[in-house]
Design a protein around this motif. Structure first.
Motif, PDB file in Angstrom:
ATOM      1  N   ASP A 184       0.836  -1.208   0.000  1.00  0.00           N
ATOM      2  CA  ASP A 184       0.000   0.000   0.000  1.00  0.00           C
ATOM      3  C   ASP A 184       0.870   1.258   0.000  1.00  0.00           C
ATOM      4  O   ASP A 184       0.535   2.246  -0.655  1.00  0.00           O
ATOM      5  CB  ASP A 184      -0.911  -0.013   1.230  1.00  0.00           C
ATOM      6  CG  ASP A 184      -1.807   1.222   1.285  1.00  0.00           C
ATOM      7  OD1 ASP A 184      -2.569   1.442   0.322  1.00  0.00           O
ATOM      8  OD2 ASP A 184      -1.729   1.977   2.275  1.00  0.00           O
ATOM      9  N   LEU A 185       2.004   1.209   0.696  1.00  0.00           N
ATOM     10  CA  LEU A 185       2.887   2.374   0.778  1.00  0.00           C
ATOM     11  C   LEU A 185       3.667   2.604  -0.510  1.00  0.00           C
ATOM     12  O   LEU A 185       3.965   3.744  -0.870  1.00  0.00           O
ATOM     13  CB  LEU A 185       3.877   2.209   1.940  1.00  0.00           C
ATOM     14  CG  LEU A 185       3.310   2.384   3.357  1.00  0.00           C
ATOM     15  CD1 LEU A 185       4.356   1.979   4.381  1.00  0.00           C
ATOM     16  CD2 LEU A 185       2.877   3.830   3.585  1.00  0.00           C
ATOM     17  N   ILE A 186       4.008   1.532  -1.224  1.00  0.00           N
ATOM     18  CA  ILE A 186       4.899   1.674  -2.385  1.00  0.00           C
ATOM     19  C   ILE A 186       4.155   1.598  -3.717  1.00  0.00           C
ATOM     20  O   ILE A 186       4.796   1.623  -4.771  1.00  0.00           O
ATOM     21  CB  ILE A 186       6.009   0.597  -2.371  1.00  0.00           C
ATOM     22  CG1 ILE A 186       5.399  -0.798  -2.510  1.00  0.00           C
ATOM     23  CG2 ILE A 186       6.853   0.709  -1.112  1.00  0.00           C
ATOM     24  CD1 ILE A 186       6.441  -1.905  -2.601  1.00  0.00           C
ATOM     25  N   LYS A 187       2.842   1.528  -3.682  1.00  0.00           N
ATOM     26  CA  LYS A 187       2.102   1.398  -4.934  1.00  0.00           C
ATOM     27  C   LYS A 187       2.378   2.598  -5.845  1.00  0.00           C
ATOM     28  O   LYS A 187       2.448   3.742  -5.400  1.00  0.00           O
ATOM     29  CB  LYS A 187       0.602   1.272  -4.674  1.00  0.00           C
ATOM     30  CG  LYS A 187      -0.035   2.456  -3.978  1.00  0.00           C
ATOM     31  CD  LYS A 187      -1.501   2.176  -3.683  1.00  0.00           C
ATOM     32  CE  LYS A 187      -2.128   3.341  -2.903  1.00  0.00           C
ATOM     33  NZ  LYS A 187      -3.522   3.063  -2.535  1.00  0.00           N
ATOM     34  N   GLY A 188       2.611   2.305  -7.112  1.00  0.00           N
ATOM     35  CA  GLY A 188       2.889   3.354  -8.087  1.00  0.00           C
ATOM     36  C   GLY A 188       4.356   3.711  -8.206  1.00  0.00           C
ATOM     37  O   GLY A 188       4.739   4.473  -9.086  1.00  0.00           O
ATOM     38  N   ASP A 189       5.205   3.159  -7.328  1.00  0.00           N
ATOM     39  CA  ASP A 189       6.642   3.442  -7.396  1.00  0.00           C
ATOM     40  C   ASP A 189       7.351   2.200  -7.926  1.00  0.00           C
ATOM     41  O   ASP A 189       7.559   1.226  -7.202  1.00  0.00           O
ATOM     42  CB  ASP A 189       7.171   3.817  -6.007  1.00  0.00           C
ATOM     43  CG  ASP A 189       8.587   4.394  -6.067  1.00  0.00           C
ATOM     44  OD1 ASP A 189       9.446   3.783  -6.738  1.00  0.00           O
ATOM     45  OD2 ASP A 189       8.835   5.447  -5.434  1.00  0.00           O
ATOM     46  N   ASN A 190       7.742   2.243  -9.188  1.00  0.00           N
ATOM     47  CA  ASN A 190       8.346   1.068  -9.818  1.00  0.00           C
ATOM     48  C   ASN A 190       9.656   0.656  -9.159  1.00  0.00           C
ATOM     49  O   ASN A 190       9.968  -0.531  -9.083  1.00  0.00           O
ATOM     50  CB  ASN A 190       8.585   1.341 -11.310  1.00  0.00           C
ATOM     51  CG  ASN A 190       7.293   1.477 -12.087  1.00  0.00           C
ATOM     52  OD1 ASN A 190       6.275   0.880 -11.719  1.00  0.00           O
ATOM     53  ND2 ASN A 190       7.312   2.267 -13.150  1.00  0.00           N
ATOM     54  N   LEU A 192      10.685   1.235  -5.904  1.00  0.00           N
ATOM     55  CA  LEU A 192      10.493   0.684  -4.565  1.00  0.00           C
ATOM     56  C   LEU A 192       9.763  -0.656  -4.583  1.00  0.00           C
ATOM     57  O   LEU A 192       9.856  -1.427  -3.624  1.00  0.00           O
ATOM     58  CB  LEU A 192       9.734   1.680  -3.687  1.00  0.00           C
ATOM     59  CG  LEU A 192      10.518   2.907  -3.232  1.00  0.00           C
ATOM     60  CD1 LEU A 192       9.663   3.783  -2.330  1.00  0.00           C
ATOM     61  CD2 LEU A 192      11.797   2.510  -2.510  1.00  0.00           C
ATOM     62  N   SER A 193       9.065  -0.949  -5.671  1.00  0.00           N
ATOM     63  CA  SER A 193       8.384  -2.245  -5.756  1.00  0.00           C
ATOM     64  C   SER A 193       9.382  -3.401  -5.749  1.00  0.00           C
ATOM     65  O   SER A 193       9.024  -4.548  -5.458  1.00  0.00           O
ATOM     66  CB  SER A 193       7.525  -2.317  -7.025  1.00  0.00           C
ATOM     67  OG  SER A 193       8.333  -2.268  -8.184  1.00  0.00           O
ATOM     68  N   LYS A 194      10.647  -3.104  -6.029  1.00  0.00           N
ATOM     69  CA  LYS A 194      11.681  -4.147  -6.052  1.00  0.00           C
ATOM     70  C   LYS A 194      12.053  -4.649  -4.662  1.00  0.00           C
ATOM     71  O   LYS A 194      12.725  -5.680  -4.529  1.00  0.00           O
ATOM     72  CB  LYS A 194      12.945  -3.611  -6.738  1.00  0.00           C
ATOM     73  CG  LYS A 194      12.757  -3.200  -8.189  1.00  0.00           C
ATOM     74  CD  LYS A 194      14.031  -2.567  -8.734  1.00  0.00           C
ATOM     75  CE  LYS A 194      13.854  -2.070 -10.165  1.00  0.00           C
ATOM     76  NZ  LYS A 194      15.079  -1.384 -10.658  1.00  0.00           N
ATOM     77  N   ILE A 195      11.649  -3.924  -3.614  1.00  0.00           N
ATOM     78  CA  ILE A 195      12.099  -4.303  -2.273  1.00  0.00           C
ATOM     79  C   ILE A 195      11.384  -5.537  -1.740  1.00  0.00           C
ATOM     80  O   ILE A 195      11.842  -6.144  -0.768  1.00  0.00           O
ATOM     81  CB  ILE A 195      11.933  -3.140  -1.269  1.00  0.00           C
ATOM     82  CG1 ILE A 195      10.451  -2.868  -0.985  1.00  0.00           C
ATOM     83  CG2 ILE A 195      12.656  -1.896  -1.751  1.00  0.00           C
ATOM     84  CD1 ILE A 195      10.227  -1.844   0.117  1.00  0.00           C
ATOM     85  N   ARG A 206      17.827  -3.846  -2.693  1.00  0.00           N
ATOM     86  CA  ARG A 206      17.483  -4.112  -4.086  1.00  0.00           C
ATOM     87  C   ARG A 206      17.239  -2.830  -4.882  1.00  0.00           C
ATOM     88  O   ARG A 206      17.190  -2.854  -6.107  1.00  0.00           O
ATOM     89  CB  ARG A 206      16.211  -4.968  -4.153  1.00  0.00           C
ATOM     90  CG  ARG A 206      16.390  -6.395  -3.671  1.00  0.00           C
ATOM     91  CD  ARG A 206      15.104  -7.165  -3.859  1.00  0.00           C
ATOM     92  NE  ARG A 206      15.291  -8.600  -3.670  1.00  0.00           N
ATOM     93  CZ  ARG A 206      14.449  -9.509  -4.113  1.00  0.00           C
ATOM     94  NH1 ARG A 206      13.359  -9.145  -4.773  1.00  0.00           N
ATOM     95  NH2 ARG A 206      14.678 -10.783  -3.900  1.00  0.00           N
ATOM     96  N   VAL A 207      17.092  -1.737  -4.181  1.00  0.00           N
ATOM     97  CA  VAL A 207      16.756  -0.468  -4.834  1.00  0.00           C
ATOM     98  C   VAL A 207      17.971   0.077  -5.585  1.00  0.00           C
ATOM     99  O   VAL A 207      19.101   0.025  -5.092  1.00  0.00           O
ATOM    100  CB  VAL A 207      16.288   0.571  -3.794  1.00  0.00           C
ATOM    101  CG1 VAL A 207      16.074   1.929  -4.444  1.00  0.00           C
ATOM    102  CG2 VAL A 207      15.020   0.099  -3.115  1.00  0.00           C
TER     103      VAL A 207
END
Length: 272
Positions: A184-190, A192-195, A206-207
């Motif tokens: 929910d916190l990282i939605k829309g951030d390509n 940060l989705s890697k974490i 991973r960032v």
């Protein structure tokens, strides 16, 4: 970030040079006269001091006066004035090297120097300087973000050990809860989705730190806070705090200087 660079004839407010690097669109001639007038007004009111720097709107304006010329740089309001002044001093020195006639007699220089030619010759010099400063800032920011990710990952490793001690069934339930909240916190951030790891937990390393922003840094802090609050609720405040502090203190002894330099000590105070 540098937004604008000006070189202005002080007495007449005439623009010798202007280059915009930011997104704010300003009439260069009109603003040249304004900047010169502002400096002249300050000289009258403050004696010979003139203006060193001033904040207007979202920008900081830094002045250097030399040989009847005003060298002016506009940076973001977060920029450190001495850093902007150091960059402006480099631009000033490069100008007098490129156009030595201004070192001798600036009045004659104005008579014999075509403004269009002056700007065309000086554009590539300033462009190269600004490009180098931007690249250096990216490397510096990336190194800072890497440190932040490493420190935050140490906190995550401690949380992971606490979760692992809860037994397989409880562990899976906790990881599922945390994964939903983190997504929910990282939605829309390509980036940060890697974490999110294969087992549903977190790996900040991973960032790509060259792609990080201040917003991403704030999200990392929010992720830690969300993890802590969730585990406090699920495991009991006193129980979780005791486990976390027991595992945290040895790490703090080895890395406290870096934690403080990154301004993460206030986050720790909140978490503890």
């Amino acid at each position: 970030m540098i937004q604008n660079v000006w070189i202005v004839e002080k007495d007449r407010g005439r623009r010798l040079f202007h280059k915009r690097y930011g997104t704010i669109d300003i009439d260069p001639d009109l603003f040249s006269a304004f900047l010169s007038g502002l400096y002249g007004f300050a000289e009258v009111e403050l004696g010979e001091a003139g203006i060193d720097s001033i904040s207007m709107g979202d920008l900081k304006w830094v002045y250097i006066y030399s040989r009847n010329l005003l060298f002016i740089i506009a940076g973001d309001k977060e920029d450190y004035v001495p850093h902007l002044k150091a960059k402006l001093n480099v631009i000033k020195n490069e100008f007098f090297v490129k156009f030595p006639i201004f070192n001798k007699d600036w009045q004659e220089a104005f008579k014999h120097t075509a403004l269009k030619s002056l700007q065309e010759q000086f554009y590539p010099i300033v462009d190269e300087l600004v490009f180098d400063w931007i690249q250096l800032a990216k490397v510096t920011d990336a190194a800072n973000y890497m440190d932040i990710c490493e420190v935050c990952q140490h906190f995550i490793a401690i949380i992971r050990k606490i979760i692992a001690s809860c037994g397989e069934e409880r562990k899976k339930a906790l990881l599922d809860i945390l994964k939903m909240q983190i997504l929910d916190l990282i939605k829309g951030d390509n980036e940060l989705s890697k974490i999110i790891t294969e087992d549903g937990f977190i790996d900040f390393l991973r960032v790509n730190v060259f792609m990080m922003t201040e917003d991403a840094r704030d999200i990392l802090k929010k992720i830690l806070i969300r993890c802590f609050n969730t585990l406090r609720n699920e495991l009991g405040f006193t129980n979780f705090q005791a486990m976390f502090r027991k595992k945290l203190i040895p790490y703090l002894k080895t890395d406290w200087k870096r934690i403080r330099s990154l301004d993460l000590d206030m986050l720790l105070i909140y978490l503890l």
